[in-house]
Scaffold this motif. Sequence first.
Motif, PDB file in Angstrom:
ATOM      1  N   SER A  11      -3.073  -4.363  -8.447  1.00 39.17           N
ATOM      2  CA  SER A  11      -1.741  -4.874  -8.138  1.00 39.17           C
ATOM      3  C   SER A  11      -1.279  -4.323  -6.802  1.00 39.17           C
ATOM      4  O   SER A  11      -1.470  -3.142  -6.504  1.00 39.17           O
ATOM      5  CB  SER A  11      -0.761  -4.459  -9.230  1.00 39.17           C
ATOM      6  OG  SER A  11      -1.109  -5.029 -10.474  1.00 39.17           O
ATOM      7  N   GLN A  13       1.912  -5.033  -3.550  1.00 39.64           N
ATOM      8  CA  GLN A  13       3.111  -5.754  -3.131  1.00 39.64           C
ATOM      9  C   GLN A  13       2.779  -6.727  -2.005  1.00 39.64           C
ATOM     10  O   GLN A  13       1.819  -6.527  -1.251  1.00 39.64           O
ATOM     11  CB  GLN A  13       4.180  -4.777  -2.676  1.00 39.64           C
ATOM     12  CG  GLN A  13       4.808  -3.992  -3.819  1.00 39.64           C
ATOM     13  CD  GLN A  13       6.054  -3.254  -3.392  1.00 39.64           C
ATOM     14  OE1 GLN A  13       6.140  -2.804  -2.254  1.00 39.64           O
ATOM     15  NE2 GLN A  13       7.012  -3.128  -4.298  1.00 39.64           N
ATOM     16  N   ALA A  14       3.560  -7.767  -1.916  1.00 36.55           N
ATOM     17  CA  ALA A  14       3.389  -8.752  -0.847  1.00 36.55           C
ATOM     18  C   ALA A  14       3.412  -8.046   0.507  1.00 36.55           C
ATOM     19  O   ALA A  14       4.234  -7.157   0.741  1.00 36.55           O
ATOM     20  CB  ALA A  14       4.481  -9.800  -0.928  1.00 36.55           C
ATOM     21  N   LYS A  87      -0.013 -12.451  -0.115  1.00 31.83           N
ATOM     22  CA  LYS A  87       1.126 -13.239  -0.559  1.00 31.83           C
ATOM     23  C   LYS A  87       1.054 -13.406  -2.071  1.00 31.83           C
ATOM     24  O   LYS A  87      -0.004 -13.264  -2.672  1.00 31.83           O
ATOM     25  CB  LYS A  87       1.093 -14.612   0.111  1.00 31.83           C
ATOM     26  CG  LYS A  87       0.995 -14.588   1.617  1.00 31.83           C
ATOM     27  CD  LYS A  87       0.833 -16.000   2.168  1.00 31.83           C
ATOM     28  CE  LYS A  87       0.694 -15.998   3.676  1.00 31.83           C
ATOM     29  NZ  LYS A  87       0.518 -17.374   4.217  1.00 31.83           N
ATOM     30  N   ARG A  88       2.189 -13.779  -2.660  1.00 30.46           N
ATOM     31  CA  ARG A  88       2.194 -14.010  -4.105  1.00 30.46           C
ATOM     32  C   ARG A  88       1.199 -15.101  -4.481  1.00 30.46           C
ATOM     33  O   ARG A  88       0.587 -15.051  -5.549  1.00 30.46           O
ATOM     34  CB  ARG A  88       3.593 -14.380  -4.563  1.00 30.46           C
ATOM     35  CG  ARG A  88       4.568 -13.223  -4.527  1.00 30.46           C
ATOM     36  CD  ARG A  88       5.858 -13.583  -5.216  1.00 30.46           C
ATOM     37  NE  ARG A  88       5.641 -13.832  -6.647  1.00 30.46           N
ATOM     38  CZ  ARG A  88       6.592 -14.237  -7.466  1.00 30.46           C
ATOM     39  NH1 ARG A  88       7.812 -14.469  -7.019  1.00 30.46           N
ATOM     40  NH2 ARG A  88       6.339 -14.425  -8.735  1.00 30.46           N
ATOM     41  N   THR A  91      -2.337 -14.317  -5.780  1.00 30.26           N
ATOM     42  CA  THR A  91      -2.571 -13.820  -7.132  1.00 30.26           C
ATOM     43  C   THR A  91      -3.564 -14.718  -7.860  1.00 30.26           C
ATOM     44  O   THR A  91      -3.363 -15.925  -7.972  1.00 30.26           O
ATOM     45  CB  THR A  91      -1.251 -13.761  -7.915  1.00 30.26           C
ATOM     46  OG1 THR A  91      -0.392 -12.787  -7.302  1.00 30.26           O
ATOM     47  CG2 THR A  91      -1.498 -13.381  -9.362  1.00 30.26           C
ATOM     48  N   THR A 122      -3.292  -9.097  -8.299  1.00 31.83           N
ATOM     49  CA  THR A 122      -1.910  -9.489  -8.573  1.00 31.83           C
ATOM     50  C   THR A 122      -1.039  -9.039  -7.417  1.00 31.83           C
ATOM     51  O   THR A 122      -1.009  -7.851  -7.084  1.00 31.83           O
ATOM     52  CB  THR A 122      -1.413  -8.869  -9.880  1.00 31.83           C
ATOM     53  OG1 THR A 122      -2.279  -9.248 -10.951  1.00 31.83           O
ATOM     54  CG2 THR A 122      -0.003  -9.358 -10.185  1.00 31.83           C
ATOM     55  N   VAL A 123      -0.344  -9.996  -6.817  1.00 31.58           N
ATOM     56  CA  VAL A 123       0.536  -9.692  -5.691  1.00 31.58           C
ATOM     57  C   VAL A 123       1.971  -9.945  -6.130  1.00 31.58           C
ATOM     58  O   VAL A 123       2.306 -11.048  -6.564  1.00 31.58           O
ATOM     59  CB  VAL A 123       0.195 -10.556  -4.470  1.00 31.58           C
ATOM     60  CG1 VAL A 123       1.091 -10.160  -3.283  1.00 31.58           C
ATOM     61  CG2 VAL A 123      -1.273 -10.422  -4.110  1.00 31.58           C
ATOM     62  N   SER A 124       2.800  -8.941  -6.014  1.00 33.92           N
ATOM     63  CA  SER A 124       4.195  -9.049  -6.439  1.00 33.92           C
ATOM     64  C   SER A 124       5.111  -8.987  -5.218  1.00 33.92           C
ATOM     65  O   SER A 124       4.771  -8.420  -4.183  1.00 33.92           O
ATOM     66  CB  SER A 124       4.540  -7.922  -7.401  1.00 33.92           C
ATOM     67  OG  SER A 124       4.337  -6.670  -6.782  1.00 33.92           O
ATOM     68  N   SER A 125       6.276  -9.594  -5.383  1.00 35.05           N
ATOM     69  CA  SER A 125       7.231  -9.603  -4.270  1.00 35.05           C
ATOM     70  C   SER A 125       8.134  -8.389  -4.314  1.00 35.05           C
ATOM     71  O   SER A 125       8.167  -7.666  -5.303  1.00 35.05           O
ATOM     72  CB  SER A 125       8.061 -10.876  -4.317  1.00 35.05           C
ATOM     73  OG  SER A 125       8.742 -10.956  -5.545  1.00 35.05           O
TER      74      SER A 125
END
Length: 125
Positions: A11, A13-14, A87-88, A91, A122-125
């Motif tokens: 995981s 972050q963006a 980027k999200r 994912t 997994t990319v989260s904002s």
Amino acid sequence: QVVLVGSGGGSVQAGGSLRVSCAASRITYMYYCMGWFRQAPGKEREEVACIDFSGSTTYYAESVRGRFTIARDNVKNTLYLEMNSLKRDDTAMYYCAADRAWRFRLLVPADYKYWGQGTLVTVSS
């Protein structure tokens, strides 16, 4: 039986970076071209990058060009995908694939004979 083992997902972050790897065994690695595919929930599996036998020629999907870099180490029998500016939409489950035929373009899943088990990004904002 060829074995491909993917690793390095996780995981992030963006805007962040991640590198996934694929270790090959029971294979004369330098005789195989390699690709990275991804599959997001509800979507088809798509190839995002591929690389020829020596690593001198690569192709990228438009969605990742300039952000992702595919590379291979023919001594360590390992394939890499360096992912930057994530980027999200990146994912997905990421899969490595191998085949003896180099076709000078991105391919569809049916074109590859051997597959890794996938590693989740997994990319989260």
